[in-house]
Design an enzyme around this catalytic site. Structure first.
Site, PDB file in Angstrom:
ATOM      1  N   SER A   1       0.781  -1.246   0.000  1.00  0.00           N
ATOM      2  CA  SER A   1       0.000   0.000   0.000  1.00  0.00           C
ATOM      3  C   SER A   1       0.804   1.282   0.000  1.00  0.00           C
ATOM      4  O   SER A   1       0.227   2.358  -0.143  1.00  0.00           O
ATOM      5  CB  SER A   1      -0.967   0.013   1.184  1.00  0.00           C
ATOM      6  OG  SER A   1      -2.104  -0.754   0.890  1.00  0.00           O
TER       7      SER A   1
ATOM      8  N   LYS B   1       0.202   3.703  -2.766  1.00  0.00           N
ATOM      9  CA  LYS B   1      -0.816   4.751  -2.754  1.00  0.00           C
ATOM     10  C   LYS B   1      -0.185   6.144  -2.758  1.00  0.00           C
ATOM     11  O   LYS B   1      -0.834   7.116  -3.146  1.00  0.00           O
ATOM     12  CB  LYS B   1      -1.733   4.567  -1.550  1.00  0.00           C
ATOM     13  CG  LYS B   1      -2.656   3.349  -1.646  1.00  0.00           C
ATOM     14  CD  LYS B   1      -3.554   3.244  -0.421  1.00  0.00           C
ATOM     15  CE  LYS B   1      -4.648   2.178  -0.600  1.00  0.00           C
ATOM     16  NZ  LYS B   1      -4.136   0.811  -0.481  1.00  0.00           N
TER      17      LYS B   1
ATOM     18  N   SER C   1      -6.154   3.274   4.441  1.00  0.00           N
ATOM     19  CA  SER C   1      -5.637   2.527   3.294  1.00  0.00           C
ATOM     20  C   SER C   1      -6.762   1.901   2.473  1.00  0.00           C
ATOM     21  O   SER C   1      -6.658   0.769   1.993  1.00  0.00           O
ATOM     22  CB  SER C   1      -4.659   1.436   3.751  1.00  0.00           C
ATOM     23  OG  SER C   1      -3.767   1.107   2.720  1.00  0.00           O
TER      24      SER C   1
END
Length: 428
Positions: A118, A121, A175
């Site tokens: 993640s 991102k 997230s």
């Protein structure tokens, strides 16, 4: 043989070496290859049972491994001379850098390929945050909610209406993978999510993050998806230059609004990055995890007029959690003198080519886009009228061959090799 001689002679005329200098260049290459790597400090812990094998990364490219400085081209530890020992971490690779000066303070395999999870991102934010009006209200579609079962989500509802700012908070605090899908859809125009993924890869190249290749906007594992600790620092530096990003990243909790038309109430979410709760001077960052990637982390803080960022990939949660490993790296970085450096974070220039390497021997690799200029280290030197004497042809070929091979490597275009990976797993 005639063709080979012509190629070698042509290479010699580009940089006008003498036989002695060509031999010295070849010797330097051999010496660099033979240089013993310093092992990175590791805690004495066993890896967890059932940990998947790491995906096969692209083949190492000498040019990519030296972006930011030749000393960064190592799988081992690189720290300033005389620096105290950095913390022992389970991360397979890490880096600490100054967000303002761009100096790299140290690293462990800074250009080793890793799977992002993640923290990818952040690349999504760097790519589309400035394109979207944070005050605009949008409607969630079924496509936005098509995420891996069990993976992290904010709890957005089909038909729900949310501001873009709420989506960014859901992305960076919780997230949320459905928030990533929505933002990518909105930022990709007519091409939707895939348009944003394409733009993310272009943005990575603009920043000089040449080892980064995105397949998903959220960081969900995908074949051929990689990054490096060095690249993450470049991406984070761009993110923290954005005031909106800084505000979102430091938000400790926020309220997801009720959806009256759907008869659903609102609820609160908290920031999963414990750095902002526990660390003095914290600026925020991003956590990440998949079963394949393991724990990844990006965190930044400011103290004493310095703003540092720590990035890490492939970590385990024992004995330190990902953000705790980030804290340990930041502590180590702040303990170093302000002029400490082992390399440099490159910066994009007006042409879109990343520049600013630590030495003249290292530069950004040639872009896959043939319209972009070649990097400095790959450009031919000025022609100083080096004489081509037929009688010395054989000697020149023998002397220039190592240089030809080196030049060929440095001018080689970056090739992305897609690799197989296991099925996507839940992550945050």
């Amino acid at each position: 043989m005639a063709t080979f001689c012509a190629l070698a002679l042509g290479a010699a005329t580009l940089s006008a070496p003498t036989p002695a200098s060509a031999s010295a260049s070849a010797g330097a290459v051999r010496a660099a290859a033979a240089k013993a790597e310093v092992p990175c400090p590791k805690p004495d812990v066993k890896p967890p049972a059932g940990r998947p094998a790491r995906p096969v990364p692209p083949a190492d490219d000498p040019v990519l491994r030296a972006v930011g400085g030749d000393d960064l081209a190592t799988n081992g530890l690189i720290v300033p001379q005389g620096a105290k020992q950095p913390p022992a971490l389970t991360a397979t690779s890490w880096l600490v850098a100054d967000l303002d000066t761009g100096e790299v303070l140290g690293g462990c395999g800074p250009h080793v390929y890793g799977t992002p999870a993640s923290v990818q991102k952040l690349l999504l934010a760097a790519t589309v945050m400035d394109k979207l009006d944070p005050k605009k209200t949008i409607t969630i579609t079924q496509e936005d909610l098509n995420i891996e079962p069990g993976s992290s989500a904010v709890g957005l509802l089909k038909g729900g209406k949310y501001t873009i700012a709420t989506l960014w908070l859901g992305l960076l605090l919780n997230s949320g993978n459905e928030a990533a899908n929505t933002l990518a859809r909105l930022g990709g125009g007519a091409d939707g999510v895939q348009g944003t993924v394409t733009a993310m890869n272009a943005e990575a190249k603009r920043l000089g993050a040449y080892q980064t290749h995105a397949v998903t906007p959220s960081g969900l594992d995908g074949p051929g998806q990689f990054t490096s600790a060095y690249d993450l620092a470049l991406i984070a530096r761009d993110c923290f230059a954005n005031a909106d990003f800084g505000r979102y990243a430091l938000t400790k909790n926020t309220q997801i609004p009720a959806q009256k038309q759907l008869k659903k109430g609102g609820f609160q979410i908290q920031n999963e990055n414990r750095l902002i709760f526990d660390y003095k001077g914290a600026m925020g960052g991003k956590t990440g995890f998949t079963k394949l990637a393991r724990h990844s982390y990006v965190g930044a803080a400011q103290r004493g007029g310095r703003r540092l960022v720590a990035t890490l990939l492939g970590a385990e949660n024992n004995p330190l959690r990902g953000y705790e490993q980030g804290e340990a790296l930041l502590d180590w970085g702040f303990s170093l003198p302000k002029d400490a450096s082992v390399g440099k974070l490159v910066t994009p220039d007006a042409t879109g080519t990343a520049t600013g390497t630590a030495t003249g021997e290292s530069a950004a690799p040639a872009s896959p886009d043939a319209t972009r200029p070649a990097p400095a280290a790959a450009r031919p030197a000025d022609d100083n009228g080096f004489p081509l004497l037929a009688a010395a042809g054989v000697a020149i070929v023998l002397a220039a061959t190592p240089l030809l091979l080196l030049l060929t490597q440095r001018r080689r275009r970056v090739r992305r090799r897609r690799s197989r990976s296991s099925n996507p797993q839940a992550f945050y």
